[in-house]
Design a protein around this motif. Structure first.
Motif, PDB file in Angstrom:
ATOM      1  N   ALA A 166     109.183-109.466  89.631  1.00 55.85           N
ATOM      2  CA  ALA A 166     109.378-108.023  89.824  1.00 55.85           C
ATOM      3  C   ALA A 166     110.111-107.777  91.127  1.00 55.85           C
ATOM      4  O   ALA A 166     109.728-108.286  92.172  1.00 55.85           O
ATOM      5  CB  ALA A 166     108.042-107.299  89.833  1.00 55.85           C
ATOM      6  N   THR A 167     111.158-106.995  91.022  1.00 63.17           N
ATOM      7  CA  THR A 167     111.840-106.530  92.226  1.00 63.17           C
ATOM      8  C   THR A 167     111.455-105.085  92.520  1.00 63.17           C
ATOM      9  O   THR A 167     111.569-104.625  93.639  1.00 63.17           O
ATOM     10  CB  THR A 167     113.364-106.660  92.067  1.00 63.17           C
ATOM     11  OG1 THR A 167     113.755-105.975  90.876  1.00 63.17           O
ATOM     12  CG2 THR A 167     113.768-108.125  91.978  1.00 63.17           C
ATOM     13  N   ALA A 168     110.997-104.362  91.522  1.00 62.09           N
ATOM     14  CA  ALA A 168     110.460-103.005  91.664  1.00 62.09           C
ATOM     15  C   ALA A 168     108.987-103.107  91.272  1.00 62.09           C
ATOM     16  O   ALA A 168     108.659-103.182  90.098  1.00 62.09           O
ATOM     17  CB  ALA A 168     111.205-102.028  90.769  1.00 62.09           C
ATOM     18  N   THR A 169     108.094-103.156  92.245  1.00 58.49           N
ATOM     19  CA  THR A 169     106.730-103.587  91.976  1.00 58.49           C
ATOM     20  C   THR A 169     105.706-102.481  91.763  1.00 58.49           C
ATOM     21  O   THR A 169     104.617-102.752  91.286  1.00 58.49           O
ATOM     22  CB  THR A 169     106.215-104.464  93.128  1.00 58.49           C
ATOM     23  OG1 THR A 169     106.175-103.687  94.332  1.00 58.49           O
ATOM     24  CG2 THR A 169     107.100-105.691  93.320  1.00 58.49           C
ATOM     25  N   ALA A 170     106.010-101.254  92.088  1.00 62.31           N
ATOM     26  CA  ALA A 170     105.003-100.184  92.026  1.00 62.31           C
ATOM     27  C   ALA A 170     104.722 -99.733  90.598  1.00 62.31           C
ATOM     28  O   ALA A 170     105.626 -99.650  89.767  1.00 62.31           O
ATOM     29  CB  ALA A 170     105.455 -98.986  92.859  1.00 62.31           C
ATOM     30  N   ILE A 171     103.438 -99.456  90.331  1.00 61.82           N
ATOM     31  CA  ILE A 171     103.016 -98.842  89.070  1.00 61.82           C
ATOM     32  C   ILE A 171     102.369 -97.514  89.453  1.00 61.82           C
ATOM     33  O   ILE A 171     101.363 -97.486  90.166  1.00 61.82           O
ATOM     34  CB  ILE A 171     102.005 -99.713  88.299  1.00 61.82           C
ATOM     35  CG1 ILE A 171     102.545-101.133  88.115  1.00 61.82           C
ATOM     36  CG2 ILE A 171     101.695 -99.081  86.943  1.00 61.82           C
ATOM     37  CD1 ILE A 171     101.501-102.100  87.606  1.00 61.82           C
ATOM     38  N   GLN A 172     102.946 -96.420  89.012  1.00 64.07           N
ATOM     39  CA  GLN A 172     102.502 -95.092  89.417  1.00 64.07           C
ATOM     40  C   GLN A 172     101.181 -94.706  88.752  1.00 64.07           C
ATOM     41  O   GLN A 172     100.903 -95.120  87.625  1.00 64.07           O
ATOM     42  CB  GLN A 172     103.579 -94.058  89.070  1.00 64.07           C
ATOM     43  CG  GLN A 172     104.913 -94.303  89.726  1.00 64.07           C
ATOM     44  CD  GLN A 172     104.861 -94.213  91.238  1.00 64.07           C
ATOM     45  OE1 GLN A 172     104.114 -93.423  91.801  1.00 64.07           O
ATOM     46  NE2 GLN A 172     105.638 -95.031  91.913  1.00 64.07           N
ATOM     47  N   PRO A 173     100.382 -93.871  89.411  1.00 64.56           N
ATOM     48  CA  PRO A 173      99.145 -93.376  88.800  1.00 64.56           C
ATOM     49  C   PRO A 173      99.454 -92.669  87.478  1.00 64.56           C
ATOM     50  O   PRO A 173     100.436 -91.943  87.371  1.00 64.56           O
ATOM     51  CB  PRO A 173      98.609 -92.379  89.828  1.00 64.56           C
ATOM     52  CG  PRO A 173      99.245 -92.774  91.114  1.00 64.56           C
ATOM     53  CD  PRO A 173     100.579 -93.342  90.764  1.00 64.56           C
ATOM     54  N   GLY A 174      98.652 -92.928  86.466  1.00 58.19           N
ATOM     55  CA  GLY A 174      98.843 -92.307  85.168  1.00 58.19           C
ATOM     56  C   GLY A 174      99.873 -92.969  84.289  1.00 58.19           C
ATOM     57  O   GLY A 174     100.069 -92.553  83.147  1.00 58.19           O
ATOM     58  N   PHE A 175     100.548 -94.023  84.775  1.00 56.80           N
ATOM     59  CA  PHE A 175     101.547 -94.717  83.958  1.00 56.80           C
ATOM     60  C   PHE A 175     100.877 -95.303  82.729  1.00 56.80           C
ATOM     61  O   PHE A 175      99.778 -95.838  82.779  1.00 56.80           O
ATOM     62  CB  PHE A 175     102.217 -95.838  84.749  1.00 56.80           C
ATOM     63  CG  PHE A 175     103.085 -96.730  83.891  1.00 56.80           C
ATOM     64  CD1 PHE A 175     104.374 -96.361  83.565  1.00 56.80           C
ATOM     65  CD2 PHE A 175     102.601 -97.933  83.396  1.00 56.80           C
ATOM     66  CE1 PHE A 175     105.172 -97.167  82.767  1.00 56.80           C
ATOM     67  CE2 PHE A 175     103.382 -98.753  82.600  1.00 56.80           C
ATOM     68  CZ  PHE A 175     104.669 -98.376  82.280  1.00 56.80           C
ATOM     69  N   GLY A 176     101.570 -95.246  81.594  1.00 52.79           N
ATOM     70  CA  GLY A 176     101.130 -95.900  80.376  1.00 52.79           C
ATOM     71  C   GLY A 176     102.310 -96.557  79.700  1.00 52.79           C
ATOM     72  O   GLY A 176     103.351 -95.931  79.531  1.00 52.79           O
ATOM     73  N   GLY A 177     102.180 -97.811  79.339  1.00 49.82           N
ATOM     74  CA  GLY A 177     103.231 -98.540  78.650  1.00 49.82           C
ATOM     75  C   GLY A 177     103.159-100.012  78.979  1.00 49.82           C
ATOM     76  O   GLY A 177     102.251-100.462  79.666  1.00 49.82           O
ATOM     77  N   THR A 178     104.133-100.763  78.473  1.00 43.33           N
ATOM     78  CA  THR A 178     104.246-102.147  78.907  1.00 43.33           C
ATOM     79  C   THR A 178     105.001-102.136  80.229  1.00 43.33           C
ATOM     80  O   THR A 178     105.775-101.221  80.508  1.00 43.33           O
ATOM     81  CB  THR A 178     104.985-103.015  77.873  1.00 43.33           C
ATOM     82  OG1 THR A 178     106.292-102.476  77.667  1.00 43.33           O
ATOM     83  CG2 THR A 178     104.217-103.079  76.560  1.00 43.33           C
ATOM     84  N   ILE A 179     104.771-103.138  81.032  1.00 46.64           N
ATOM     85  CA  ILE A 179     105.415-103.213  82.342  1.00 46.64           C
ATOM     86  C   ILE A 179     106.668-104.061  82.217  1.00 46.64           C
ATOM     87  O   ILE A 179     106.622-105.182  81.702  1.00 46.64           O
ATOM     88  CB  ILE A 179     104.454-103.801  83.389  1.00 46.64           C
ATOM     89  CG1 ILE A 179     103.237-102.891  83.525  1.00 46.64           C
ATOM     90  CG2 ILE A 179     105.157-103.989  84.726  1.00 46.64           C
ATOM     91  CD1 ILE A 179     102.115-103.489  84.333  1.00 46.64           C
ATOM     92  N   THR A 180     107.789-103.519  82.647  1.00 45.06           N
ATOM     93  CA  THR A 180     109.026-104.292  82.643  1.00 45.06           C
ATOM     94  C   THR A 180     108.992-105.265  83.806  1.00 45.06           C
ATOM     95  O   THR A 180     108.710-104.885  84.938  1.00 45.06           O
ATOM     96  CB  THR A 180     110.254-103.376  82.745  1.00 45.06           C
ATOM     97  OG1 THR A 180     110.314-102.566  81.558  1.00 45.06           O
ATOM     98  CG2 THR A 180     111.539-104.172  82.863  1.00 45.06           C
ATOM     99  N   LEU A 181     109.276-106.515  83.508  1.00 42.12           N
ATOM    100  CA  LEU A 181     109.335-107.564  84.524  1.00 42.12           C
ATOM    101  C   LEU A 181     110.793-107.927  84.753  1.00 42.12           C
ATOM    102  O   LEU A 181     111.522-108.216  83.802  1.00 42.12           O
ATOM    103  CB  LEU A 181     108.556-108.801  84.054  1.00 42.12           C
ATOM    104  CG  LEU A 181     107.099-108.579  83.682  1.00 42.12           C
ATOM    105  CD1 LEU A 181     106.509-109.847  83.078  1.00 42.12           C
ATOM    106  CD2 LEU A 181     106.296-108.116  84.882  1.00 42.12           C
ATOM    107  N   GLU A 182     111.225-107.878  85.991  1.00 41.94           N
ATOM    108  CA  GLU A 182     112.577-108.305  86.342  1.00 41.94           C
ATOM    109  C   GLU A 182     112.496-109.789  86.671  1.00 41.94           C
ATOM    110  O   GLU A 182     112.154-110.164  87.785  1.00 41.94           O
ATOM    111  CB  GLU A 182     113.108-107.501  87.527  1.00 41.94           C
ATOM    112  CG  GLU A 182     113.233-106.034  87.262  1.00 41.94           C
ATOM    113  CD  GLU A 182     112.123-105.191  87.872  1.00 41.94           C
ATOM    114  OE1 GLU A 182     112.160-103.967  87.685  1.00 41.94           O
ATOM    115  OE2 GLU A 182     111.228-105.750  88.524  1.00 41.94           O
ATOM    116  N   LEU A 183     112.763-110.620  85.690  1.00 42.11           N
ATOM    117  CA  LEU A 183     112.605-112.063  85.811  1.00 42.11           C
ATOM    118  C   LEU A 183     113.839-112.648  86.485  1.00 42.11           C
ATOM    119  O   LEU A 183     114.959-112.517  85.984  1.00 42.11           O
ATOM    120  CB  LEU A 183     112.418-112.689  84.428  1.00 42.11           C
ATOM    121  CG  LEU A 183     111.255-112.137  83.605  1.00 42.11           C
ATOM    122  CD1 LEU A 183     111.373-112.574  82.150  1.00 42.11           C
ATOM    123  CD2 LEU A 183     109.933-112.570  84.203  1.00 42.11           C
TER     124      LEU A 183
END
Length: 195
Positions: free
Chosen positions: A121-138
């Motif tokens: 991950a280059t963009a690491t934050a997960i915001q409060p209330g987020f719902g979904g799969t997390i995109t990983l920047e591999l």
């Protein structure tokens, strides 16, 4: 704000109150919940950027050629996905994650993978209330290709309490596969990019 430890993570996952429940599904093994993080798995979907003749990616333009240089790949469980040195590929987590508005998170590499050059991950934050799969920047920072398999534990989420936040409803809300964001859509882009 404090980082949630194992007991607090388990309590949030098991909360009967939907407004405070942390959703991480499928959670295939209870050992994914560690001392102060939750290990997450690599999903099956990937977006690969093909090399092309673009001089640059300019956030001030909506270059239609950018779409042509991205290709989607689906890897079955048990199949290999090769990540070459200095290659950036978008992947997604196997798990669907839903944070209550009282929690914020960060996704980071697991040490075992980081030590062979994998950045997830280059963009690491997960915001409060987020719902979904997390995109990983591999990103492979190593010298040799890395072989990745869908389902491997490649990342971890660290969660902390958050007060006074509004639930996230941005461009990536509800995503279930990896995808590029539209940099040119930032609200103040014209101010900073026009002479």
């Amino acid at each position: 704000m404090s980082v949630l430890g194992r007991q607090r993570l388990i309590a949030a996952i098991n909360s009967e109150d939907p407004s405070t429940r942390l959703v991480v599904t499928p959670l295939l093994n209870k050992n994914q919940v560690g001392e102060a993080s939750i290990d997450i798995r690599l999903g099956n979907d990937f977006v690969v950027t093909r090399r092309g003749n673009l001089q640059a990616i300019d956030p001030a333009t909506d270059d239609p050629r950018l779409v042509r240089y991205n290709s989607r790949h689906y890897a079955n469980f048990g199949s290999k996905f090769f990540l070459h040195p200095n290659e950036l590929v978008l992947g997604s987590t196997l798990e669907y994650v839903k944070l209550p508005p009282t929690l914020a998170g960060w996704v980071t590499s697991r040490s075992k993978w980081g030590r062979v050059g994998l950045v997830i991950a280059t963009a690491t934050a997960i915001q409060p209330g987020f719902g979904g799969t997390i995109t990983l920047e591999l990103l492979n920072l190593g010298e040799v290709p890395l072989v990745l398999y869908p389902g491997l534990l490649v990342a971890q989420i660290i969660l902390s309490e958050c007060e006074g936040a509004e639930p996230y409803n941005g461009a990536f809300a509800g995503q279930v596969d990896p995808g590029h964001g539209k940099i040119s859509a930032d609200k103040d882009m014209a101010f900073w990019t026009k002479p």
